[in-house]
Design a protein around this motif. Structure first.
Motif, mmCIF file in Angstrom:
data_model
loop_
_atom_site.group_PDB
_atom_site.id
_atom_site.type_symbol
_atom_site.label_atom_id
_atom_site.label_comp_id
_atom_site.label_asym_id
_atom_site.label_seq_id
_atom_site.Cartn_x
_atom_site.Cartn_y
_atom_site.Cartn_z
ATOM 1 N N VAL A 62 0.868 -1.176 0.000
ATOM 2 C CA VAL A 62 0.000 0.000 0.000
ATOM 3 C C VAL A 62 0.905 1.226 0.000
ATOM 4 C CG1 VAL A 62 -1.785 1.298 1.214
ATOM 5 C CG2 VAL A 62 -1.793 -1.206 1.301
ATOM 6 N N LEU A 63 0.699 2.126 -0.954
ATOM 7 C CA LEU A 63 1.496 3.348 -1.047
ATOM 8 C C LEU A 63 0.651 4.534 -0.602
ATOM 9 C CD1 LEU A 63 3.982 4.992 -1.878
ATOM 10 C CD2 LEU A 63 3.094 4.994 -4.220
ATOM 11 N N VAL A 64 1.075 5.181 0.473
ATOM 12 C CA VAL A 64 0.437 6.425 0.913
ATOM 13 C C VAL A 64 1.292 7.567 0.388
ATOM 14 C CG1 VAL A 64 -0.296 7.811 2.885
ATOM 15 C CG2 VAL A 64 -0.521 5.315 2.953
ATOM 16 N N SER A 65 0.745 8.299 -0.547
ATOM 17 C CA SER A 65 1.561 9.277 -1.268
ATOM 18 C C SER A 65 1.027 10.685 -1.117
ATOM 19 C CB SER A 65 1.617 8.925 -2.757
ATOM 20 O OG SER A 65 2.340 9.908 -3.469
ATOM 21 N N SER A 66 1.877 11.568 -0.638
ATOM 22 C CA SER A 66 1.613 12.995 -0.711
ATOM 23 C C SER A 66 1.896 13.441 -2.145
ATOM 24 C CB SER A 66 2.501 13.748 0.271
ATOM 25 O OG SER A 66 2.305 13.290 1.586
ATOM 26 N N GLY A 67 1.700 14.716 -2.408
ATOM 27 C CA GLY A 67 2.105 15.242 -3.707
ATOM 28 C C GLY A 67 1.005 15.825 -4.554
ATOM 29 N N ALA A 68 -0.270 15.633 -4.179
ATOM 30 C CA ALA A 68 -1.344 16.158 -5.021
ATOM 31 C C ALA A 68 -1.306 17.680 -5.072
ATOM 32 C CB ALA A 68 -2.699 15.676 -4.508
ATOM 33 N N ILE A 69 -1.180 18.327 -3.913
ATOM 34 C CA ILE A 69 -1.133 19.788 -3.905
ATOM 35 C C ILE A 69 0.130 20.273 -4.611
ATOM 36 C CG2 ILE A 69 -0.916 21.821 -2.415
ATOM 37 C CD1 ILE A 69 -2.716 20.446 -0.409
ATOM 38 N N ALA A 70 1.268 19.622 -4.331
ATOM 39 C CA ALA A 70 2.520 20.016 -4.986
ATOM 40 C C ALA A 70 2.412 19.905 -6.496
ATOM 41 C CB ALA A 70 3.663 19.145 -4.476
ATOM 42 N N ALA A 71 1.768 18.825 -6.981
ATOM 43 C CA ALA A 71 1.646 18.624 -8.427
ATOM 44 C C ALA A 71 0.734 19.653 -9.077
ATOM 45 C CB ALA A 71 1.116 17.215 -8.706
ATOM 46 N N ARG A 113 -0.979 -2.959 -11.438
ATOM 47 C CA ARG A 113 -2.057 -1.980 -11.525
ATOM 48 C C ARG A 113 -2.162 -1.209 -10.222
ATOM 49 N NH1 ARG A 113 -6.862 -5.863 -12.396
ATOM 50 N NH2 ARG A 113 -5.489 -7.083 -11.028
ATOM 51 N N VAL A 114 -2.602 0.041 -10.320
ATOM 52 C CA VAL A 114 -2.806 0.855 -9.129
ATOM 53 C C VAL A 114 -4.278 1.235 -9.016
ATOM 54 C CG1 VAL A 114 -0.462 1.789 -9.282
ATOM 55 C CG2 VAL A 114 -2.375 3.090 -10.235
ATOM 56 N N GLY A 115 -4.698 1.489 -7.796
ATOM 57 C CA GLY A 115 -6.045 1.972 -7.534
ATOM 58 C C GLY A 115 -5.991 3.153 -6.596
ATOM 59 N N GLN A 116 -6.653 4.240 -6.977
ATOM 60 C CA GLN A 116 -6.639 5.452 -6.160
ATOM 61 C C GLN A 116 -7.653 5.337 -5.025
ATOM 62 O OE1 GLN A 116 -6.542 9.944 -7.476
ATOM 63 N NE2 GLN A 116 -8.649 9.244 -7.552
ATOM 64 N N VAL A 117 -7.212 5.631 -3.805
ATOM 65 C CA VAL A 117 -8.094 5.650 -2.634
ATOM 66 C C VAL A 117 -7.866 6.971 -1.911
ATOM 67 C CG1 VAL A 117 -8.746 4.542 -0.476
ATOM 68 C CG2 VAL A 117 -7.973 3.141 -2.408
ATOM 69 N N LEU A 118 -8.876 7.827 -1.908
ATOM 70 C CA LEU A 118 -8.790 9.116 -1.235
ATOM 71 C C LEU A 118 -9.600 9.053 0.048
ATOM 72 C CD1 LEU A 118 -9.251 11.517 -4.306
ATOM 73 C CD2 LEU A 118 -7.126 10.788 -3.213
ATOM 74 N N PRO A 147 -2.816 -0.169 -3.905
ATOM 75 C CA PRO A 147 -3.589 1.038 -3.581
ATOM 76 C C PRO A 147 -2.668 2.237 -3.394
ATOM 77 C CG PRO A 147 -4.223 -0.818 -2.180
ATOM 78 C CD PRO A 147 -2.947 -1.198 -2.860
ATOM 79 N N VAL A 148 -3.018 3.342 -4.035
ATOM 80 C CA VAL A 148 -2.311 4.602 -3.837
ATOM 81 C C VAL A 148 -3.244 5.495 -3.026
ATOM 82 C CG1 VAL A 148 -1.261 6.628 -4.915
ATOM 83 C CG2 VAL A 148 -0.994 4.364 -5.965
ATOM 84 N N VAL A 149 -2.882 5.720 -1.767
ATOM 85 C CA VAL A 149 -3.754 6.401 -0.817
ATOM 86 C C VAL A 149 -3.255 7.826 -0.600
ATOM 87 C CG1 VAL A 149 -4.687 6.348 1.532
ATOM 88 C CG2 VAL A 149 -4.209 4.193 0.323
ATOM 89 N N ASN A 150 -4.195 8.736 -0.518
ATOM 90 C CA ASN A 150 -3.872 10.120 -0.182
ATOM 91 C C ASN A 150 -5.040 10.706 0.579
ATOM 92 O OD1 ASN A 150 -2.571 12.585 -0.016
ATOM 93 N ND2 ASN A 150 -2.611 13.027 -2.201
ATOM 94 N N GLU A 151 -4.780 11.752 1.335
ATOM 95 C CA GLU A 151 -5.903 12.474 1.924
ATOM 96 C C GLU A 151 -6.677 13.155 0.812
ATOM 97 O OE1 GLU A 151 -6.981 15.592 5.505
ATOM 98 O OE2 GLU A 151 -4.891 15.234 5.006
ATOM 99 N N ASN A 152 -7.987 13.190 0.957
ATOM 100 C CA ASN A 152 -8.831 13.817 -0.058
ATOM 101 C C ASN A 152 -8.787 15.333 0.145
ATOM 102 O OD1 ASN A 152 -10.657 14.422 -2.032
ATOM 103 N ND2 ASN A 152 -12.210 12.978 -1.348
ATOM 104 N N ASP A 153 -7.662 15.924 -0.242
ATOM 105 C CA ASP A 153 -7.426 17.343 0.016
ATOM 106 C C ASP A 153 -8.421 18.257 -0.684
ATOM 107 O OD1 ASP A 153 -5.017 17.395 1.692
ATOM 108 O OD2 ASP A 153 -4.038 16.461 -0.019
ATOM 109 N N SER A 154 -9.018 17.788 -1.775
ATOM 110 C CA SER A 154 -9.915 18.668 -2.519
ATOM 111 C C SER A 154 -11.253 18.886 -1.820
ATOM 112 C CB SER A 154 -10.156 18.120 -3.934
ATOM 113 O OG SER A 154 -10.776 16.855 -3.872
#
Length: 380
Positions: A62-71, A113-118, A147-154
């Protein structure tokens, strides 16, 4: 030049991490972006190569990845991470797609394969959401997906956000019952002072709070991230409290860390895990209110592990519903426990100081219940 101490420490923990069959890896924004703020495809590729190696070996990752805001900063012509919530949400909405696309392409080179989980904080702090999030993540893992997990910042608000993805990663590790947690950033280990200071020593293993007594840490200095070493120590504490060993190091050393080599700092954890429900109450739940107890109730709950009855409650604060988590407060103001309450905040005030027998006779059988059952109560 930094010094190192006790380099053979934590060997058993490193072996546990190297042999973990289900592993949660968290990576920070600063490790995914270049000097211009854009996503760094080479850095992402190196990280994915390390993770894919474990995945091909049969481990669930399971990958918990920051970076959405930075991107989202450069596409929106923003020079640095915005301070206001609305612009953060806008940057996350723009950047999240680019982040997941980069991971999809990079993992795809390895046939994964990856799956997005916010997630929002509510998804791991409210029990019904927590169970649903766990079900989704475990099903993805059983299907061979990363799974690529991130906080649902939006959509997250200031009141319902994790604050940093280190804590999120620790809670996800607890959620999926991971065998190990690896926290990656741009710092290669925990040191007994600022790593740039001459003579600063790497701490290879942390066995308990005493090992951190003389450690001086500071927050993030990154223009794109929010977590510093303090948040990683707290995340490691949550993980080890769940029986999950943790390791802190740099993204550049991900392959070595996952391979059990002597890099970074490992945090030892007991081999036997505590009960999962009580761990969730301690670390993943957010108290919606407070119950003030008299001394007798504190003794019954803490010393004798009994259920909490209305007779021992002298005050109620906050707004909560049946099934919410609330804190239990001693007469001196110390929070001694957290539990799932059987009554809402609108009902409880009229019940204080009364016996369940009298309440049942007057209001009906449903009021003979304890306020918090001992099985739903965690001591803090």
């Amino acid at each position: 030049m930094t010094d190192e101490v006790d380099l053979t420490g934590g060997t058993g923990t490193r072996q546990r991490i190297a042999g973990a069959q289900r592993i949660v890896v968290k990576v920070g924004s600063s490790s995914l972006t270049g000097g211009d703020g854009d996503l760094d495809d080479l850095a992402i590729g190196r990280l994915v190569d390390a993770l894919a190696g474990r995945w091909r070996g049969g481990a669930q990752v399971v990958l918990v990845s920051s970076g959405a805001i930075a991107a989202g900063l450069n596409p929106l012509a923003l020079p640095k991470r915005p301070r206001d919530l609305a612009t953060q949400q806008a940057a996350a909405a723009v950047g999240q797609g680019a982040l997941v696309a980069a991971y999809t392409a990079s993992f795809g080179r390895h046939g994964a394969r990856v799956g997005q989980v916010l997630l929002t904080e509510m998804d791991v702090t409210r029990r019904s959401h927590y169970v649903n999030a766990r079900r989704t993540l475990v099903r993805l893992l059983h299907l061979g997906v990363v799974p690529v997990v991130n906080e649902n910042d939006s959509v997250a608000t200031q009141e319902i956000r994790f604050g940093d993805n280190d804590r999120l990663a620790a809670l996800v590790a607890h959620l999926v019952k991971a065998d190990a947690l690896v926290l990656l950033s741009d710092v290669d280990a925990l040191y007994d002072g600022p790593p740039s200071r001459p003579g600063a020593r790497r701490i290879p293993v942390v066995r308990g709070a005493a090992d951190l007594a003389d450690v001086v840490v500071r927050g993030s200095g990154s223009k794109v991230g929010t977590g510093g070493m303090t948040t990683k120590i707290e995340a490691a504490r949550i993980a080890t409290g769940a029986g999950i060993p943790a390791l802190v190091t740099s993204a550049a050393l991900a392959a070595e860390a996952l391979g059990g080599e002597d890099v970074g700092t490992v945090f030892e954890a007991p081999a036997v895990r505590p009960r999962g429900r009580l761990l969730w109450l301690r670390h993943a739940s957010t108290a919606r209110g407070r119950l003030e107890l008299d001394a007798g109730a504190v003794d019954a709950v803490v010393a004798h592990r009994r259920s909490l009855l209305p007779a021992g409650i002298v005050g109620v604060s906050g707004r909560f519903d049946e099934g919410d988590a609330v804190d239990l407060v001693a007469p001196d103001g110390l929070v001694v426990g957290r539990g799932l309450v059987n009554y809402g905040s609108s009902e409880l005030p009229a019940m204080l100081g009364r016996s369940t027998h009298d309440l049942g006779d007057e209001l009906g059988e449903q009021y003979r219940r304890e306020v918090i059952h001992r099985d739903d109560l965690a001591l803090l």
